[in-house]
Enzyme design. Sequence first.
Site, PDB file in Angstrom:
ATOM      1  CG  HIS A  69       2.391   0.147   4.152  1.00  0.00           C
ATOM      2  ND1 HIS A  69       2.479  -0.974   5.356  1.00  0.00           N
ATOM      3  CD2 HIS A  69       1.351   0.649   4.133  1.00  0.00           C
ATOM      4  CE1 HIS A  69       1.223  -0.733   5.829  1.00  0.00           C
ATOM      5  NE2 HIS A  69       0.563   0.160   5.284  1.00  0.00           N
ATOM      6  CG  ASP A 113      -1.923  -1.085   1.272  1.00  0.00           C
ATOM      7  OD1 ASP A 113      -2.080  -1.897   0.340  1.00  0.00           O
ATOM      8  OD2 ASP A 113      -2.825  -0.851   2.292  1.00  0.00           O
TER       9      ASP A 113
END
Length: 262
Positions: A218, A67
Site C-alpha cells: 500500500h 493499493d
Amino acid sequence: MNYLLIPFLVLIAGLSQAAPTGNCNTTQIANITHLQANSTHPLTSALPYGAVLTHCTVPGTIALTFDDGPYIYTAQILDTLAQHGARATFFLNGRNKGSIDAFSDLVLRAYEEGHQLGSHTYTHASLDTLSYQEIIHQMTTLEEAFVHILGFFPTYMRLPFLRHSPLVLTAMADLQYHVIGASVDTKDYEHDDPVSNWISFEKFKAEVDAGGSVVLAHDAHQYTVELLVVNMLEEVERRGLIPVTVGECLGDSVGNWYRTKR
C-alpha cells in the site's frame, strides 16, 4: 509501445471526442491519442474478465502493486521505483485516505513514468456487501474521475480487502475488468512502524520463495514507503527478477490496459 497504425484523420477525431481535462504534456497527449483511436476496436486481451488472477505468467518477472492511493507518500514511492529502474502497478481509489482529484499530478506522473494504473473502486467499499447497481456505481464513478484526469480509464482492478462474491465477479465481467488478486500479501498495514516492518519483508520473501509473484502493498502507509519498498526492490534485484507492471507480467499488451469509453 507498439500500437496499430491508424489513419491521421481517425487520430484527430478520437482526440477531439474525449480530450482529457488534466494537465498533460506532449508525450501524454500522444499516448492518449493512440488509445482513443484504438477505442473503436474491441479489446484483444487474452486474459479473462471477472476472474481473479494471482500469478505472473511471464518467467522471471514480479509485479509490485500498491493499493489505496494516491496519497502523500506516493511521490516517494515513485522516486524509489525510478532509482531502481522498476515499474509497478497502482490500484487507485477515488476517495479513501486521499482523493484522486487532489493528487491528480501524481496520477499523471505515475502514468508518464511507465507505471500501470488500475481501479480499486471509488470509496474502497467492500463490494461483496453491495447490490449489483451499487457495484457498478463504484466502478463507473471512478472511471469518470480517471477520464477527467487522463482521458481514459483502466481495464484492470483490485477488489478492496480482496473480497468478492459471484455477483461481484459477474459485475466485473460485465464491465470487462481483469481482477487482480495477490500471491504475495505483505500485510504492510499491520506493520506500519519501524520496529515491526521487517515482518512484512520476511513475509514477502517467504511467499516469493513459495512461488508468489503478484505482490500486494500500500502506498498509503509511511513505513511501506520508507522501508519496505526499498527492501523489496533490493531483494528482487538480488534474486535476478524483473519488477514490471501487472499487465507486463501477465503478457498483456499495453493497448489493452485502458479504454476511453464503454
